[in-house]
Design a protein around this motif. Structure first.
Motif, PDB file in Angstrom:
ATOM      1  N   GLN A 294      38.826 -18.809 -36.187  1.00  0.00           N
ATOM      2  CA  GLN A 294      39.799 -18.320 -35.222  1.00  0.00           C
ATOM      3  C   GLN A 294      39.957 -19.332 -34.101  1.00  0.00           C
ATOM      4  O   GLN A 294      38.996 -19.969 -33.680  1.00  0.00           O
ATOM      5  CB  GLN A 294      39.347 -16.979 -34.639  1.00  0.00           C
ATOM      6  CG  GLN A 294      39.638 -15.789 -35.528  1.00  0.00           C
ATOM      7  CD  GLN A 294      39.406 -14.489 -34.809  1.00  0.00           C
ATOM      8  OE1 GLN A 294      38.445 -14.339 -34.078  1.00  0.00           O
ATOM      9  NE2 GLN A 294      40.286 -13.513 -35.026  1.00  0.00           N
ATOM     10  N   SER A 295      41.151 -19.461 -33.598  1.00  0.00           N
ATOM     11  CA  SER A 295      41.399 -20.346 -32.476  1.00  0.00           C
ATOM     12  C   SER A 295      40.926 -19.681 -31.186  1.00  0.00           C
ATOM     13  O   SER A 295      41.266 -18.521 -30.919  1.00  0.00           O
ATOM     14  CB  SER A 295      42.892 -20.676 -32.379  1.00  0.00           C
ATOM     15  OG  SER A 295      43.154 -21.415 -31.210  1.00  0.00           O
TER      16      SER A 295
ATOM     17  N   VAL B  75      43.823  -9.111 -36.713  1.00  0.00           N
ATOM     18  CA  VAL B  75      44.398 -10.444 -36.557  1.00  0.00           C
ATOM     19  C   VAL B  75      45.916 -10.408 -36.431  1.00  0.00           C
ATOM     20  O   VAL B  75      46.538 -11.361 -36.003  1.00  0.00           O
ATOM     21  CB  VAL B  75      43.984 -11.330 -37.743  1.00  0.00           C
ATOM     22  CG1 VAL B  75      44.753 -10.955 -38.982  1.00  0.00           C
ATOM     23  CG2 VAL B  75      44.224 -12.797 -37.447  1.00  0.00           C
TER      24      VAL B  75
ATOM     25  N   ASN C 207      51.337 -19.805 -36.909  1.00  0.00           N
ATOM     26  CA  ASN C 207      51.273 -18.844 -35.798  1.00  0.00           C
ATOM     27  C   ASN C 207      50.178 -19.197 -34.788  1.00  0.00           C
ATOM     28  O   ASN C 207      49.949 -18.457 -33.838  1.00  0.00           O
ATOM     29  CB  ASN C 207      51.075 -17.422 -36.317  1.00  0.00           C
ATOM     30  CG  ASN C 207      49.787 -17.251 -37.107  1.00  0.00           C
ATOM     31  OD1 ASN C 207      48.944 -18.157 -37.180  1.00  0.00           O
ATOM     32  ND2 ASN C 207      49.626 -16.090 -37.719  1.00  0.00           N
ATOM     33  N   LYS C 208      49.473 -20.311 -35.022  1.00  0.00           N
ATOM     34  CA  LYS C 208      48.434 -20.859 -34.135  1.00  0.00           C
ATOM     35  C   LYS C 208      47.208 -19.960 -34.011  1.00  0.00           C
ATOM     36  O   LYS C 208      46.392 -20.137 -33.106  1.00  0.00           O
ATOM     37  CB  LYS C 208      48.991 -21.129 -32.734  1.00  0.00           C
ATOM     38  CG  LYS C 208      50.135 -22.123 -32.694  1.00  0.00           C
ATOM     39  CD  LYS C 208      50.582 -22.374 -31.260  1.00  0.00           C
ATOM     40  CE  LYS C 208      51.766 -23.329 -31.205  1.00  0.00           C
ATOM     41  NZ  LYS C 208      52.204 -23.581 -29.806  1.00  0.00           N
ATOM     42  N   CYS C 209      47.054 -19.035 -34.928  1.00  0.00           N
ATOM     43  CA  CYS C 209      45.931 -18.105 -34.855  1.00  0.00           C
ATOM     44  C   CYS C 209      44.661 -18.680 -35.471  1.00  0.00           C
ATOM     45  O   CYS C 209      43.557 -18.410 -35.000  1.00  0.00           O
ATOM     46  CB  CYS C 209      46.309 -16.800 -35.549  1.00  0.00           C
ATOM     47  SG  CYS C 209      45.134 -15.472 -35.280  1.00  0.00           S
TER      48      CYS C 209
ATOM     49  N   GLY D 274      47.549  -9.140 -34.331  1.00  0.00           N
ATOM     50  CA  GLY D 274      47.949  -9.243 -32.931  1.00  0.00           C
ATOM     51  C   GLY D 274      48.361  -7.908 -32.336  1.00  0.00           C
ATOM     52  O   GLY D 274      48.651  -7.802 -31.159  1.00  0.00           O
TER      53      GLY D 274
ATOM     54  N   TYR E 259      44.008 -18.816 -28.211  1.00  0.00           N
ATOM     55  CA  TYR E 259      45.122 -18.069 -28.807  1.00  0.00           C
ATOM     56  C   TYR E 259      45.279 -16.745 -28.072  1.00  0.00           C
ATOM     57  O   TYR E 259      44.286 -16.036 -27.857  1.00  0.00           O
ATOM     58  CB  TYR E 259      44.861 -17.808 -30.289  1.00  0.00           C
ATOM     59  CG  TYR E 259      45.928 -16.937 -30.934  1.00  0.00           C
ATOM     60  CD1 TYR E 259      47.124 -17.491 -31.355  1.00  0.00           C
ATOM     61  CD2 TYR E 259      45.729 -15.567 -31.089  1.00  0.00           C
ATOM     62  CE1 TYR E 259      48.110 -16.692 -31.935  1.00  0.00           C
ATOM     63  CE2 TYR E 259      46.708 -14.767 -31.663  1.00  0.00           C
ATOM     64  CZ  TYR E 259      47.888 -15.334 -32.081  1.00  0.00           C
ATOM     65  OH  TYR E 259      48.861 -14.545 -32.643  1.00  0.00           O
ATOM     66  N   PRO E 260      46.502 -16.395 -27.695  1.00  0.00           N
ATOM     67  CA  PRO E 260      47.734 -17.192 -27.756  1.00  0.00           C
ATOM     68  C   PRO E 260      47.753 -18.226 -26.628  1.00  0.00           C
ATOM     69  O   PRO E 260      47.265 -17.943 -25.527  1.00  0.00           O
ATOM     70  CB  PRO E 260      48.827 -16.155 -27.583  1.00  0.00           C
ATOM     71  CG  PRO E 260      48.172 -15.056 -26.802  1.00  0.00           C
ATOM     72  CD  PRO E 260      46.739 -15.035 -27.180  1.00  0.00           C
TER      73      PRO E 260
ATOM     74  N   SER F  22      48.962 -15.390 -43.034  1.00  0.00           N
ATOM     75  CA  SER F  22      48.901 -16.467 -42.043  1.00  0.00           C
ATOM     76  C   SER F  22      48.577 -17.809 -42.688  1.00  0.00           C
ATOM     77  O   SER F  22      49.154 -18.840 -42.345  1.00  0.00           O
ATOM     78  CB  SER F  22      47.838 -16.150 -40.977  1.00  0.00           C
ATOM     79  OG  SER F  22      48.232 -15.073 -40.173  1.00  0.00           O
TER      80      SER F  22
ATOM     81  N   LYS G  48      46.634  -9.980 -27.252  1.00  0.00           N
ATOM     82  CA  LYS G  48      46.306 -10.449 -28.591  1.00  0.00           C
ATOM     83  C   LYS G  48      44.953 -11.143 -28.582  1.00  0.00           C
ATOM     84  O   LYS G  48      44.625 -11.849 -27.641  1.00  0.00           O
ATOM     85  CB  LYS G  48      47.372 -11.426 -29.091  1.00  0.00           C
ATOM     86  CG  LYS G  48      48.771 -10.852 -29.208  1.00  0.00           C
ATOM     87  CD  LYS G  48      49.744 -11.943 -29.642  1.00  0.00           C
ATOM     88  CE  LYS G  48      51.168 -11.423 -29.718  1.00  0.00           C
ATOM     89  NZ  LYS G  48      52.119 -12.499 -30.092  1.00  0.00           N
ATOM     90  N   SER G  49      44.189 -10.975 -29.644  1.00  0.00           N
ATOM     91  CA  SER G  49      42.938 -11.701 -29.837  1.00  0.00           C
ATOM     92  C   SER G  49      42.099 -11.756 -28.562  1.00  0.00           C
ATOM     93  O   SER G  49      41.868 -12.827 -27.991  1.00  0.00           O
ATOM     94  CB  SER G  49      43.244 -13.128 -30.307  1.00  0.00           C
ATOM     95  OG  SER G  49      42.077 -13.804 -30.690  1.00  0.00           O
TER      96      SER G  49
END
Length: 438
Positions: free
Chosen positions: A195-196, A312, A137-139, A314, A199-200, A112, A373-374
């Motif tokens: 971590q964002s 991570v 991937n905006k993660c 996803g 997300y997503p 990533s 995800k996340s």
């Protein structure tokens, strides 16, 4: 004759209003995500970051972290020279240990951060002078920090990791790495990887930055239909509520646990990020059977304690994404043990282990995570999915902040503002969550 001054004043007022709106529109145009391509001012920097991070994470892959975290792991500094720059990694073994405890694959993490796809620059209406980058991937977020902030994080790294391992569903943002990059003739840059929380981010309707106060806590919303990203604030939230139903008590307890920890670190001015996303029709009103809850819980308990969280990548494991919550908190543990023993493939080693494991997980304030995800920063209500996380954990209640508090007490009499003692700040944020959730 008396009308002339009023007319002039009216024209001046309209001119000032048009000028203000023009500046606002220009600012809105800059808010959002931008691909850092070859023409971008940060292109060379992000290329160096990718090279440096690939090598730094490869070190963690080649030398897996120990099972037990040590002081040396938190204080370690790895220096790696590259063509045109040097990258330093701080507390590398400790962060690798933490990522492992979260179930994050080092290979996926490396991919990533060093992907050939361009990083994204995130520009918001925040007053922060930091630079924000997102992996393609905006993660993961990469954010520049001051030397003081980095020192504070590293000095409290063992406490931070201990808190998140004790409360694996904590709302605190997950810091996954601290690095610096040194380029000749340029100032040394420190940055963190985290971590964002959002997300997503597909279908998010609104984003809020909440501090639980009033002063400077209003942001002009983006025009209807605009694609820019505006993070709204406390006063914008008035009239809204977070509808969680049975998960509300879990949230109140977790906010209390996290703010108590931050109070002990003597910090303030952190924010609770909140975002709204409508649920799909097939996600609404999902009611798991009691047997399904027990089955999934037992499967989770049969795994190592710290492997319960989602990778991570996803891909959510079928059995580990749903954990014990207050839905089963009131159920007699003997009945749980009895039900577990009836499931041949997932029975625990002993009845005493069943009791202690379930009691421990309930004490850790775990919950049923959404299947997505996340999921750590997500809570599902009847109609909306809520993204929630606590960020900006570096402001210490120093002598300077105490003076600022005194000045604001005079300047903003009878109004609430962000610069208060850590205990008052924690209490006020807990009160905000309690009063804005149902």
């Amino acid at each position: 004759m008396t009308d002339a001054p009023e007319s002039t004043t009216g024209r001046r007022s309209r001119t000032l209003k048009h000028r203000f709106l023009w500046k606002l529109r220009q600012k809105w145009k800059l808010l959002g995500l931008f691909e850092i391509n070859g023409e971008h001012e940060f292109y060379d920097l992000t290329c160096m970051l990718k090279v440096g991070l690939r090598a730094a994470i490869q070190e963690a892959i080649d030398n897996p972290p120990a099972d037990v975290l040590s002081d040396a792991d938190c204080k370690a500094v790895l220096k790696q020279a590259h063509e045109g720059f040097e990258m330093r990694t701080y507390g590398g073994p400790a962060f690798a240990h933490f990522r492992h405890s979260m179930g994050i694959s080092e290979t996926e993490y490396q991919l990533s951060l060093s992907s050939q796809s361009s990083y994204l620059q995130f520009i918001s209406n925040s007053k922060s002078k930091a630079d924000f980058f997102l992996t393609n991937n905006k993660c993961f977020f990469l954010k520049t920090q001051s030397k003081r902030e980095i020192r504070f994080l590293l000095s409290n790294l063992p406490k931070y990791i201990q808190h998140l391992e004790r409360y694996p569903h904590s709302l605190l943002v997950r810091f996954l790495g601290v690095h610096s990059i040194i380029v000749a003739q340029e100032k040394k840059k420190y940055f963190i990887i985290m971590q964002s929380v959002f997300y997503p981010d597909e279908r998010i309707l609104e984003r809020y930055d909440i501090k639980g106060c009033q002063v400077n806590r209003w942001t002009e919303p983006a025009p209807e239909g605009s694609q820019v990203i505006v993070v709204l604030k406390d006063l914008n939230f008035e009239g809204n509520s977070i509808h969680l139903g049975q998960q509300r008590s879990w949230l109140l307890r977790q906010v209390q646990l996290d703010t108590q920890f931050l109070k002990e670190l003597n910090v303030l001015d952190y924010s609770l990020l909140v975002a709204f996303q409508p649920l799909h029709a097939d996600e609404k009103g999902q009611n798991l059977s009691f047997a399904d809850i027990i089955f999934r819980t037992t499967m989770s308990l049969s795994k190592p304690e710290n492997s319960l969280l989602t990778s991570v990548s996803g891909i959510v494991d079928e059995e580990s994404d749903i954990l014990v919550s207050e839905m089963v908190a009131g159920v007699d543990l003997y009945r749980l043990r009895e039900l577990n023993s009836g499931m041949e493939d997932v029975s625990l080693q002993s009845s005493s282990k069943s009791d202690s494991d379930l009691a421990r997980i309930l004490a850790q304030n775990r919950r049923l995570l959404p299947r997505c995800k996340s999921p750590l920063h997500l809570l599902d209500g009847p109609e909306f999915r809520y993204f929630m996380g606590i960020i900006d954990l570096f402001t210490v209640y120093s002598f300077r902040k105490r003076l600022e508090h005194l000045w604001k007490c005079i300047r903003y009499r009878d109004q609430t503002f962000s610069t208060v003692s850590p205990s008052d700040y924690a209490r006020r944020l807990c009160q905000w969550v309690e009063s804005h959730t149902v």
